[in-house]
Design an enzyme around this catalytic site. Structure first.
Site, PDB file in Angstrom:
ATOM      1  CE  LYS A  82      -3.977   1.798   2.682  1.00 24.93           C
ATOM      2  NZ  LYS A  82      -4.793   1.573   3.892  1.00 24.93           N
ATOM      3  CB  SER A 157      -8.199   3.367   2.800  1.00 29.70           C
ATOM      4  OG  SER A 157      -7.312   2.818   3.757  1.00 29.70           O
ATOM      5  CB  SER A 181      -8.268   0.458   5.656  1.00 31.68           C
ATOM      6  OG  SER A 181      -9.077   1.590   5.538  1.00 31.68           O
TER       7      SER A 181
HETATM    8  N1  GLN Z   1     -13.074   3.790   6.250  1.00 31.52           N
HETATM    9  C1  GLN Z   1     -12.547   4.255   7.506  1.00 31.52           C
HETATM   10  C2  GLN Z   1     -12.174   5.711   7.364  1.00 31.52           C
HETATM   11  O1  GLN Z   1     -12.549   6.271   6.408  1.00 31.52           O
HETATM   12  C3  GLN Z   1     -11.358   3.428   7.891  1.00 31.52           C
HETATM   13  C4  GLN Z   1     -10.149   3.759   7.122  1.00 31.52           C
HETATM   14  C5  GLN Z   1      -8.959   2.939   7.489  1.00 31.52           C
HETATM   15  O2  GLN Z   1      -9.061   1.896   8.153  1.00 31.52           O
HETATM   16  N2  GLN Z   1      -7.815   3.412   7.115  1.00 31.52           N
HETATM   17  O3  GLN Z   1     -11.538   6.305   8.184  1.00 31.52           O
END
Ligand code: GLN
Length: 500
Positions: A82, A157, A181
């Site tokens: 990532k 994400s 994420s």
């Molecule tokens: N979808 C969640 C957010 O928008 C979690 C994101 C993540 O785990 N990085 O913060």
């Protein structure tokens, strides 16, 4: 045979390398060709690193020819990372315009560990900008598509990492999980994703989003591979003070199909957020299967879970507002010229043009979601509001953690859906922030409590994968792996690949 190398798991490729049926170079070439073939459609990668990969592969072949490192399971295995983890000399953008040109001068600890294991980096994957989002649509560059249906999102994400694994563009990937994420995109893309216990894996060199929640973990094609990658990345790191100084077991020892006597809790609140009936059916059938195999399951209640989303959306923005203050055009990445005048010797003018440079850089460098979170977080932390929002959220976080403590007095694992629905259409939730955030309602509680969670494929709805979430006590990844492995041994969902 060699044509389909990219379809194989880590352990399958390892067997071929070990018995010298293929070379690391052939493996790398197979994945590089696969990326060329499908990534114009999937768009999982921000940066691909074919030359770097081939160089690494050649070095691996040399080592292997001497008979060294043959037993190391990650030698010569292609990985995608990532793009919020630092890779020395290789672009690390966080999918943000503000870091469009940032090449770190050091490797994240996880990258260093994968290098020591002699894994092969094939590229850096797309994400929601700074890991803020649930669909990868918030990337500052482009949208990644779900390999199962290119009109749907891969989740987020870590959508690029999950899509890359599902599309066979790498043998495994690393993601980061602040509120879901890793697990949620793994669920949407039909692969295995684990968020380890907070502190299990070093976060040194992971670009910080919300430091009390962030955790790095593996995204793989099956549970065996998940255990193999965990072995390589877990452990104390003196450069991350939150990394835990506890023994790291050999997680592959937990790859045993045995759940006899295991106590499963099924918290009803996790099925209450507009859960798709087909998702609920798939999850309940998975629990039934584990019961058939000798586990005991019981419905339970965790009343504070209802507040998880609200708590998260105070704490995560608060922490991000502090972490993202470092992007000011001075130290990293983008710098936009100030509005008018140049810096002169006159202090006042110089000051105003620096402030203008900060402002313009941040205005043009950050996307809308990131700006919104910085503003919400700054507000929640400001004098007069701190007690009402941030402190209150921390107190409710404690209540939620206690709900988990209580549940784990009685149960070994908790089983829930990973997400209330399967992947949704691109654009479908873009204008509805609440609907978007609901995608993480089942995953956020584990981050707030710091416990480990895994998502494994447990079925399909109209050709789109459904994910099963298993959570365990802090530091008990071994039980997660054992339960997930047992389930996998008795099902076929993880073998299906998208028809790209
Ligand atoms: N979808 C969640 C957010 O928008 C979690 C994101 C993540 O785990 N990085 O913060």
């Amino acid at each position: 045979m060699t044509d389909a190398l990219y379809e194989l798991t880590i352990h399958e490729i390892h067997d071929l390398l070990r018995s010298k049926q293929v070379s690391a170079r052939e493996v790398a070439e197979s994945f590089i060709r696969r990326i060329e073939e499908v990534d114009s459609r999937v768009r999982a990668f921000i940066t691909t690193t074919p030359e770097h990969a081939l160089k690494q592969a050649e070095a691996v072949d040399e080592v292997l020819s001497r008979g060294d490192l043959l037993a190391n399971p990650l030698v010569g295995i292609p990985v995608a990372i990532k793009d919020n983890m630092c890779t020395r000399g290789i672009l690390t953008t966080c999918a943000s315009k503000i870091l469009y040109n940032y090449k770190p001068i050091y490797d994240a600890t996880v990258v260093e560990r994968l290098n020591e294991s002699r894994a092969i980096l094939v590229g850096k994957t797309n994400l929601d900008e700074f890991a803020m989002g649930s669909s990868t649509e918030n990337s500052g560059f482009f949208v990644t598509r779900n390999p199962w249906n290119l009109d749907t999102v891969p989740g987020g994400s870590s959508g690029g990492s999950a899509a890359a694994v599902a599309a066979n563009e790498c043998a495994f990937a690393l993601g980061s999980d602040t509120g879901g994420s890793i697990r949620q995109p793994a669920s949407f893309c039909g692969v295995v994703g684990m968020k380890p216990t907070y502190g299990r894996v070093s976060r040194y060199g992971l670009v910080a989003f919300a430091s009390s929640l962030d955790q790095i973990g593996p995204i793989t094609k099956d549970v065996t591979d998940c255990a193999i990658v965990l072995n390589a990345i877990c452990g104390k790191d003196p450069r991350d003070s939150t990394s835990l100084d506890v023994p790291v077991p050999d997680f592959t020892q937990s790859l045993r199909a045995d759940v006899k006597g295991l106590k499963i809790g099924v918290p009803k609140e996790f099925f209450g957020f507009g859960t798709d009936p087909e998702v609920e059916d798939a999850v309940r059938s998975a629990v039934d299967l584990l019961v058939e195999l000798g586990a005991h399951a019981e419905e339970t209640s965790m009343p504070s879970v209802e507040y998880g989303l609200a708590v998260y959306y105070i704490i995560a923005p608060a922490e991000c507002s502090s972490n993202l203050a470092r992007y000011d055009g001075v130290r990293y990445g983008l710098r936009v010229a100030p509005d008018s005048g140049t810096v002169t010797r006159q202090t006042r003018e110089a000051k105003s043009s620096i402030v203008s440079m900060f402002e313009k850089t941040r205005e043009q460098g950050f996307g809308a979601e990131v700006k919104q979170r910085i503003m919400i977080g700054t507000y929640a932390l400001s004098a007069g509001y701190y007690d009402a929002y941030y402190l209150k959220a921390q107190k409710v976080r404690t209540l939620l953690r206690r709900d988990f403590d209580k549940a784990f007095e009685k149960f070994d694992v908790l089983i829930t859906p990973t997400s209330p629905t399967v992947a949704f259409g691109i654009g479908e939730r873009a204008d509805d922030p609440y609907a978007m955030k609901l995608a993480d309602i089942c995953t956020i509680p584990a981050n707030l409590a710091g416990i480990p969670g895994i998502s494994v494929p447990c079925g399909f709805k109209e050709e789109l994968p459904i994910g099963l979430q298993i959570m365990a006590r802090g530091l008990d990844e071994e039980t997660l792996i054992r339960v997930a492995f047992t389930y996998e041994q008795h099902t076929e969902h993880h073998r299906k690949r998208p028809p790209l």
